[in-house]
Scaffold this motif. Structure first.
Motif, mmCIF file in Angstrom:
data_model
loop_
_atom_site.group_PDB
_atom_site.id
_atom_site.type_symbol
_atom_site.label_atom_id
_atom_site.label_comp_id
_atom_site.label_asym_id
_atom_site.label_seq_id
_atom_site.Cartn_x
_atom_site.Cartn_y
_atom_site.Cartn_z
ATOM 1 N N HIS A 125 0.832 -1.209 0.000
ATOM 2 C CA HIS A 125 0.000 0.000 0.000
ATOM 3 C C HIS A 125 0.865 1.256 0.000
ATOM 4 C CE1 HIS A 125 -3.741 -2.215 1.789
ATOM 5 N NE2 HIS A 125 -3.248 -2.791 0.708
ATOM 6 N N GLN A 126 0.497 2.209 -0.832
ATOM 7 C CA GLN A 126 1.188 3.501 -0.873
ATOM 8 C C GLN A 126 0.516 4.457 0.105
ATOM 9 O OE1 GLN A 126 0.573 3.503 -5.414
ATOM 10 N NE2 GLN A 126 2.104 5.081 -5.060
ATOM 11 N N ALA A 127 1.278 5.443 0.589
ATOM 12 C CA ALA A 127 0.664 6.539 1.339
ATOM 13 C C ALA A 127 -0.111 7.403 0.342
ATOM 14 C CB ALA A 127 1.740 7.369 2.021
ATOM 15 N N TYR A 128 -1.255 7.926 0.766
ATOM 16 C CA TYR A 128 -1.974 8.859 -0.106
ATOM 17 C C TYR A 128 -2.805 9.821 0.719
ATOM 18 C CZ TYR A 128 -6.254 6.015 0.450
ATOM 19 O OH TYR A 128 -7.347 5.343 0.962
ATOM 20 N N GLN A 129 -3.190 10.913 0.057
ATOM 21 C CA GLN A 129 -3.993 11.947 0.705
ATOM 22 C C GLN A 129 -5.311 12.121 -0.037
ATOM 23 O OE1 GLN A 129 -1.286 15.282 0.358
ATOM 24 N NE2 GLN A 129 -0.604 14.980 2.469
ATOM 25 N N VAL A 130 -6.342 12.482 0.715
ATOM 26 C CA VAL A 130 -7.598 12.903 0.107
ATOM 27 C C VAL A 130 -7.606 14.427 0.127
ATOM 28 C CG1 VAL A 130 -10.111 12.743 0.178
ATOM 29 C CG2 VAL A 130 -8.721 10.825 1.011
ATOM 30 N N ILE A 131 -7.766 15.021 -1.050
ATOM 31 C CA ILE A 131 -7.706 16.472 -1.200
ATOM 32 C C ILE A 131 -9.115 17.035 -1.349
ATOM 33 C CG2 ILE A 131 -6.789 18.369 -2.624
ATOM 34 C CD1 ILE A 131 -4.587 16.653 -1.406
ATOM 35 N N GLY A 132 -9.405 18.091 -0.597
ATOM 36 C CA GLY A 132 -10.670 18.804 -0.763
ATOM 37 C C GLY A 132 -10.426 20.099 -1.519
ATOM 38 N N LEU A 133 -11.345 20.427 -2.414
ATOM 39 C CA LEU A 133 -11.207 21.671 -3.183
ATOM 40 C C LEU A 133 -12.298 22.648 -2.737
ATOM 41 C CD1 LEU A 133 -9.470 22.778 -5.628
ATOM 42 C CD2 LEU A 133 -11.494 22.297 -7.018
ATOM 43 N N SER A 134 -11.882 23.863 -2.358
ATOM 44 C CA SER A 134 -12.848 24.853 -1.884
ATOM 45 C C SER A 134 -13.480 25.587 -3.066
ATOM 46 C CB SER A 134 -12.159 25.869 -0.978
ATOM 47 O OG SER A 134 -11.394 26.763 -1.764
ATOM 48 N N LYS A 135 -14.566 26.318 -2.774
ATOM 49 C CA LYS A 135 -15.223 27.125 -3.805
ATOM 50 C C LYS A 135 -14.246 28.107 -4.418
ATOM 51 C CE LYS A 135 -19.892 26.899 -1.974
ATOM 52 N NZ LYS A 135 -20.732 27.387 -0.886
ATOM 53 N N ALA A 136 -13.327 28.636 -3.596
ATOM 54 C CA ALA A 136 -12.355 29.625 -4.071
ATOM 55 C C ALA A 136 -11.223 28.978 -4.874
ATOM 56 C CB ALA A 136 -11.778 30.390 -2.889
ATOM 57 N N GLY A 137 -11.182 27.647 -4.898
ATOM 58 C CA GLY A 137 -10.172 26.969 -5.702
ATOM 59 C C GLY A 137 -8.941 26.532 -4.929
ATOM 60 N N SER A 138 -8.956 26.694 -3.592
ATOM 61 C CA SER A 138 -7.796 26.250 -2.817
ATOM 62 C C SER A 138 -7.969 24.795 -2.396
ATOM 63 C CB SER A 138 -7.588 27.146 -1.601
ATOM 64 O OG SER A 138 -8.694 27.057 -0.743
ATOM 65 N N ALA A 139 -6.826 24.103 -2.296
ATOM 66 C CA ALA A 139 -6.843 22.683 -1.956
ATOM 67 C C ALA A 139 -6.448 22.499 -0.498
ATOM 68 C CB ALA A 139 -5.885 21.926 -2.855
ATOM 69 N N GLU A 140 -7.073 21.545 0.189
ATOM 70 C CA GLU A 140 -6.671 21.208 1.550
ATOM 71 C C GLU A 140 -6.647 19.691 1.685
ATOM 72 O OE1 GLU A 140 -9.901 20.887 4.786
ATOM 73 O OE2 GLU A 140 -10.555 22.616 3.627
ATOM 74 N N VAL A 141 -5.809 19.200 2.589
ATOM 75 C CA VAL A 141 -5.756 17.766 2.863
ATOM 76 C C VAL A 141 -6.859 17.441 3.866
ATOM 77 C CG1 VAL A 141 -4.359 15.895 3.796
ATOM 78 C CG2 VAL A 141 -3.281 17.690 2.421
ATOM 79 N N VAL A 142 -7.825 16.623 3.470
ATOM 80 C CA VAL A 142 -8.911 16.268 4.391
ATOM 81 C C VAL A 142 -8.648 14.942 5.088
ATOM 82 C CG1 VAL A 142 -10.703 17.639 3.273
ATOM 83 C CG2 VAL A 142 -10.315 15.308 2.518
ATOM 84 N N ALA A 143 -7.793 14.094 4.532
ATOM 85 C CA ALA A 143 -7.429 12.841 5.198
ATOM 86 C C ALA A 143 -6.115 12.336 4.625
ATOM 87 C CB ALA A 143 -8.524 11.793 4.982
ATOM 88 N N GLN A 144 -5.367 11.617 5.455
ATOM 89 C CA GLN A 144 -4.102 11.008 5.021
ATOM 90 C C GLN A 144 -4.135 9.539 5.394
ATOM 91 O OE1 GLN A 144 -0.694 13.165 5.061
ATOM 92 N NE2 GLN A 144 -1.191 14.542 6.737
ATOM 93 N N TYR A 145 -3.686 8.704 4.486
ATOM 94 C CA TYR A 145 -3.578 7.271 4.767
ATOM 95 C C TYR A 145 -2.115 6.886 4.634
ATOM 96 C CZ TYR A 145 -8.642 7.147 4.603
ATOM 97 O OH TYR A 145 -9.971 7.357 4.867
ATOM 98 N N ALA A 146 -1.671 6.076 5.560
ATOM 99 C CA ALA A 146 -0.246 5.720 5.617
ATOM 100 C C ALA A 146 0.063 4.534 4.703
ATOM 101 C CB ALA A 146 0.111 5.372 7.052
ATOM 102 N N ALA A 147 1.327 4.461 4.302
ATOM 103 C CA ALA A 147 1.810 3.304 3.550
ATOM 104 C C ALA A 147 1.984 2.118 4.495
ATOM 105 C CB ALA A 147 3.146 3.641 2.895
ATOM 106 N N ASP A 148 2.141 0.932 3.910
ATOM 107 C CA ASP A 148 2.517 -0.235 4.718
ATOM 108 C C ASP A 148 3.846 0.034 5.392
ATOM 109 O OD1 ASP A 148 0.312 -1.682 4.008
ATOM 110 O OD2 ASP A 148 1.299 -2.697 2.336
ATOM 111 N N GLU A 149 4.033 -0.596 6.528
ATOM 112 C CA GLU A 149 5.341 -0.474 7.220
ATOM 113 C C GLU A 149 6.404 -1.187 6.409
ATOM 114 O OE1 GLU A 149 5.887 0.942 10.612
ATOM 115 O OE2 GLU A 149 4.180 1.965 9.724
#
Ligand SMILES: [Cu+2]
Length: 149
Positions: A125-149
């Protein structure tokens, strides 16, 4: 004695349970005909109580453009829920959060990280992020998932 905070939390849990039972979340999913991981993501949504309206498309880039998915956030399939886009292998928990976030126009898991829902084929499994996009067009990280150890 229950504290007022505990009682409020319990009431909120009850209410959310009732809302889920009464009305499954309905999502449109646009995908290419031969996209296997898209179908596996649909299975993940259905296993989490979503009602999926599966839409086979011939031109996904046109669909993404129409739905306002920024090119930098692109993945395979594109979902639409409450008029907001859900790009790529976004986990069900964040889609539920998206329906409650009035400030966001969409969420994305760019690319196709191994181990995200619908992308679990036994590889590390790779680490990955879920990105949220605001009405104004800015991106934020809404969740992070870790890679396998
Ligand atoms: Cu995919």
């Amino acid at each position: 004695m229950f504290s007022p905070v505990r009682i409020a939390t319990f009431a909120a849990l009850l209410l959310s349970g009732v809302a889920q039972a009464a009305e499954p979340l309905s999502i449109d999913v646009h995908r290419d005909a031969n996209c296997g991981c898209c179908k596996d993501w649909i299975k993940h949504l259905e296993a989490n109580g979503f009602k999926v309206n599966d839409q086979v498309e011939t031109n996904m880039s046109a669909v993404k453009q129409r739905l306002g998915v920024p090119a930098g956030l692109a993945s395979c399939h594109t979902g639409v829920i409450d008029g907001k886009f859900v790009e790529g292998h976004v986990p069900a928990a964040q889609i539920v959060e998206l329906t409650k976030r009035a400030d966001l126009v969409g969420m994305a898991v760019p690319g196709m990280p191994a181990g995200s829902p619908g992308m679990d084929y036994g590889q590390p499994h790779q680490a990955y992020q879920v990105i949220g996009l605001s009405k104004a067009g800015s991106a934020e990280v809404v969740a992070q998932y870790a890679a396998d150890e």
